[in-house]
Every structure is written in C-alpha cells, then in structure tokens.
Design an enzyme around this catalytic site. Structure first.
Site, PDB file in Angstrom:
ATOM      1  N   ASP A 242      -1.601  -8.672  57.055  1.00  0.00           N
ATOM      2  CA  ASP A 242      -1.174  -7.667  56.275  1.00  0.00           C
ATOM      3  C   ASP A 242      -0.659  -8.471  54.995  1.00  0.00           C
ATOM      4  O   ASP A 242      -0.145  -9.153  54.923  1.00  0.00           O
ATOM      5  CB  ASP A 242       0.240  -7.205  57.207  1.00  0.00           C
ATOM      6  CG  ASP A 242       0.681  -5.935  56.557  1.00  0.00           C
ATOM      7  OD1 ASP A 242       0.305  -5.681  55.398  1.00  0.00           O
ATOM      8  OD2 ASP A 242       1.321  -5.198  57.367  1.00  0.00           O
TER       9      ASP A 242
ATOM     10  N   CYS B 294       3.602   2.480  61.237  1.00  0.00           N
ATOM     11  CA  CYS B 294       3.059   1.775  60.419  1.00  0.00           C
ATOM     12  C   CYS B 294       3.931   2.030  58.942  1.00  0.00           C
ATOM     13  O   CYS B 294       3.848   3.232  58.437  1.00  0.00           O
ATOM     14  CB  CYS B 294       1.582   1.845  59.868  1.00  0.00           C
ATOM     15  SG  CYS B 294       0.867   0.843  58.442  1.00  0.00           S
ATOM     16  N   GLY B 295       4.706   1.384  58.521  1.00  0.00           N
ATOM     17  CA  GLY B 295       5.373   1.104  57.252  1.00  0.00           C
ATOM     18  C   GLY B 295       4.704   1.414  55.953  1.00  0.00           C
ATOM     19  O   GLY B 295       4.978   2.533  55.399  1.00  0.00           O
ATOM     20  N   HIS B 296       3.881   0.512  55.863  1.00  0.00           N
ATOM     21  CA  HIS B 296       3.047   0.592  54.622  1.00  0.00           C
ATOM     22  C   HIS B 296       2.237   1.934  54.500  1.00  0.00           C
ATOM     23  O   HIS B 296       2.198   2.408  53.467  1.00  0.00           O
ATOM     24  CB  HIS B 296       2.091  -0.529  54.312  1.00  0.00           C
ATOM     25  CG  HIS B 296       0.839  -0.464  54.897  1.00  0.00           C
ATOM     26  ND1 HIS B 296       0.613  -0.641  56.195  1.00  0.00           N
ATOM     27  CD2 HIS B 296      -0.266   0.068  54.170  1.00  0.00           C
ATOM     28  CE1 HIS B 296      -0.774  -0.599  56.302  1.00  0.00           C
ATOM     29  NE2 HIS B 296      -1.340   0.007  55.023  1.00  0.00           N
TER      30      HIS B 296
ATOM     31  N   GLY C 114       6.148  -2.573  57.019  1.00  0.00           N
ATOM     32  CA  GLY C 114       7.293  -1.859  56.946  1.00  0.00           C
ATOM     33  C   GLY C 114       7.989  -1.670  58.463  1.00  0.00           C
ATOM     34  O   GLY C 114       9.152  -1.848  58.527  1.00  0.00           O
TER      35      GLY C 114
END
Length: 394
Positions: A296, A102-104, A301
């Site tokens: 999202d 998970c980028g965020h 991300g």
C-alpha cells in the site's frame, strides 16, 4: 467512441473507469460496463468471485493495470440502498480478490460521488445531504463490512468537491482481537533460527496483524532504510504461519459475519518515524502488505481504524485523541499525504468482547489521475485475462 465499439469483442461491453489516487495509492473506479449482480452486497461479492473474476483480473492486472492496482466496483443497488440506509454500494478489488473495506478507496470515492452528476452512475446523487455552513456533503457508502459515513468538503454551492480540504469517513465498529501474541516462524536464512515475533491483531473493517519493527533484527534501521525483498518474504511467511495456526483463528473471527473472518494484511510499524499533523498527539509510520503481497502506498485507511482501536485497547489513546499515520510515500514526499485518525467514541455491543469496541474517523486527500474506456478485441487472447510478471516467476 465508434472505434471503441468496433474494436470491442461482441460478447464484452466496454468498461468505463475513473482513476484516482489517495496519498499515492491507486483506485480504479468501475462506473459502467460491469455485469449485473444480484442479492445482498455480500452475495454480490460472492457472485463477482464465482462468475466475473476474469473481469477483476482484466482490469487490475497487466496489461491494463499492474501488480499493485486497486479497484472499486460501484453497486447502485444493495439491501442497504433499498432500505434507505445507504446511498450507494461498492465492492473493493485487489490483485487476488475482493477486500471487505478500504479507507483509501473510500476517500477517493467520496470525492468522485460528490463530483459526478450522472444519475446512471449514482442514482441517489440528488439525495445527498449538503451543509452550507460547513461546506460539506454527507454520503453513506455500503461496503462489504457495513455502512461507512463519508464527509466530503465542497465548494460553496455543494456542486463539487474541494480538494484543498481532506475527505473523512467514520468507520464501522472497530476492535482489537489479540494483544502481544507470540508467533514462532519457520527457520529461514533471512532471520535467526527459532525466531518468534510478538504481534497484535485488530479489526477496522478488515483484520490486520501489526508487528513493531524494533523486534526485527534484520531491520536495523527500521523503515528508514531496508531491503524490500526481505521484508516481502518475512511478511509472506508470517501471514502463512498465522493462517496455518488454528489456535490463532480467534484473532481473525468477526462476531457476526464469517465472510469477514480472514487475515487481510500484515503491517510493519515504526513508531520512531513521522511528523504529527496539526491536532494530532503524535505520529508513526507503517508498511502494509495486503492481498497477494500488494504494498500500500497510502497509510491504509481501514488499518488506521484498526490501529486506533488497538491503541485505545492498550490505553495509549483516549476518546477524542488523534494520531498521524504515515506511509513510505508521505515520509518521502509531503506530510499532507499522511492520514489522521481520531477515536470518536466507545461502542456498546449486545455481546461484550474481550477488548473495547470504538468508532473512528479517518481523513486524507485524494486526486484524479485519469479516465479510461477499456475494451477487449475478439482476437486478443493475451489480455482477456490479466497477468503479472511476478507470478510467472513462482
């Protein structure tokens, strides 16, 4: 605190969390009170699913969370922290399970892990590498997909993060797995009969399916103005169709880990929208449905990493090129809520793949929103396990 202890059920420890958001997408960081897990990080992920999934539901869903809540369970000890290859581990939680990357949340965790000086929460905090010239701190986050390098802007002395500058992370290896794949959809009154779409598949720590909105006749205005319910149904049907078609399984196959081999998300792409941030060659917007149709709020991300790998495979981006990726939030609010992704370099693998493998950098901003201590009263039969109103209607 005495009140919290007195109200909490004897068999349930209070759970301490920090809440943050990245470009509008929440991350509930679980600091203390989560049960002990053992083994490798993927084994810990399996153990969390099998033994403690009620805690995920309790923290993510109502009445403490909501259908679109997202979480991160800090894991102080993994096989990578034990060897010194990572500083801390994490498990990511959604409305229906555990994602692999998970980028965020990584961007939010970057800020928090620099800001905290609680060695019970982050034992390796004092070992982080501070660059006084760049005023940044480096940390290595062990996610289920692998180790991600995170760069966090800081104050002059490195004691805390600088929210005026974006956090960035360098991805695990990213690669496209399928280009221009035609997918026949079941008939529905929402779209023409015998309707098919052309999709691309790519991996950025999780597997994504990308569909350009220009081919969707029921989205005349793209992502400018649309019916969210129709789009929700379309992406749900598309995801189910892909998962039910064994001939598409190659597009969701990780070369090393079967636990990573599943379709995480469908993203609708509108390449006519968005303003390019400084240093970017261009911009586009996307609408991401992941897990059980969570939407999202951020540009997603890990999907940015996947989109960069896809653009590189298509020859649209080259090494060193950057692109701006918008969500609906950044389109309506501030351009700074967008993510900027950069293709760093091509990665040579022992086993060659059909499409090139690349490393990428993704950057964005995260902010704090709250601090919670969640409890369970022993007579509370409703909130011991979370719920959502959406599922009551199914």
């Amino acid at each position: 605190m005495d009140l919290i202890k007195s109200l909490s059920a004897s068999e349930n420890e209070p759970i301490t969390c920090i809440d943050m958001h990245t470009c509008g997408e929440p991350t509930r960081i679980i600091l203390k009170g989560y049960p002990s897990l053992t083994g490798t990080l993927l084994e810990q992920r399996s153990q969390a699913k099998a033994q403690y999934d009620h805690i995920r539901r309790r923290l993510m869903l109502e009445p403490r969370g909501h259908f679109d809540m997202y979480g991160a369970i800090l894991r102080q000890e993994t096989e990578m922290t034990n060897t010194g290859e990572a500083d801390i581990g994490v498990l990511f939680t959604t409305n229906d399970g555990y994602s692999t990357m998970c980028g965020h949340a990584t961007i939010a965790l970057g800020r928090f892990l620099v800001d905290t000086h609680d060695l019970d929460v982050f034992p390796n905090r004092t070992k982080l590498r501070f660059d006084p010239e760049e005023r940044t701190t480096q940390l290595r986050l062990h996610a289920p997909c692998g180790v991600v390098e995170v760069t966090v802007p800081t104050t002059d002395d490195g004691s805390k993060s600088d929210p005026s500058r974006p956090v960035s992370f360098t991805s695990v290896d990213c690669f496209a797995t399928g280009l221009d794949i035609s997918i026949q959809l079941p008939n529905s009154p929402l779209w023409p009969s015998n309707f098919s779409v052309v999709a691309d598949f790519s991996y950025g720590g999780a597997f994504y399916c990308f569909v350009n909105v220009r081919q969707l006749t029921f989205l005349e205005n793209g992502l400018r103005n649309f019916d969210m319910d129709v789009v929700n149904q379309f992406t749900r049907v598309l995801k189910a169709t892909i998962n039910g078609d064994g001939e598409l399984s190659y597009s969701l196959k990780h070369p090393k880990e079967d636990d990573l081999s599943f379709l995480y998300s469908v993203i609708l792409v509108d390449d006519t929208l968005g303003v390019a941030l400084p240093g970017s060659q261009g911009a586009e917007a996307g609408l991401c449905f992941f897990a059980d149709q969570q939407v999202d709020r951020s540009p997603t991300g890990s999907a940015v990493s996947a989109r960069l790998a896809l653009a590189y495979a298509l020859g649209r981006l080259h090494m060193g090129d950057s692109w701006t990726y918008h969500s609906l939030v950044s389109l309506k609010r501030r351009d700074e809520a967008a993510f900027v992704g950069t293709v760093l370099e091509e990665v040579k693998l022992e086993e060659p793949m059909k499409y090139p493998c690349v490393s990428t950098k993704v950057q964005g901003h995260a902010s704090y929103t709250g601090h919670h201590v969640f409890i369970i009263e022993k007579d509370d039969l409703i909130s011991n396990d979370g719920f959502t109103m959406e599922r009551f209607a199914k």
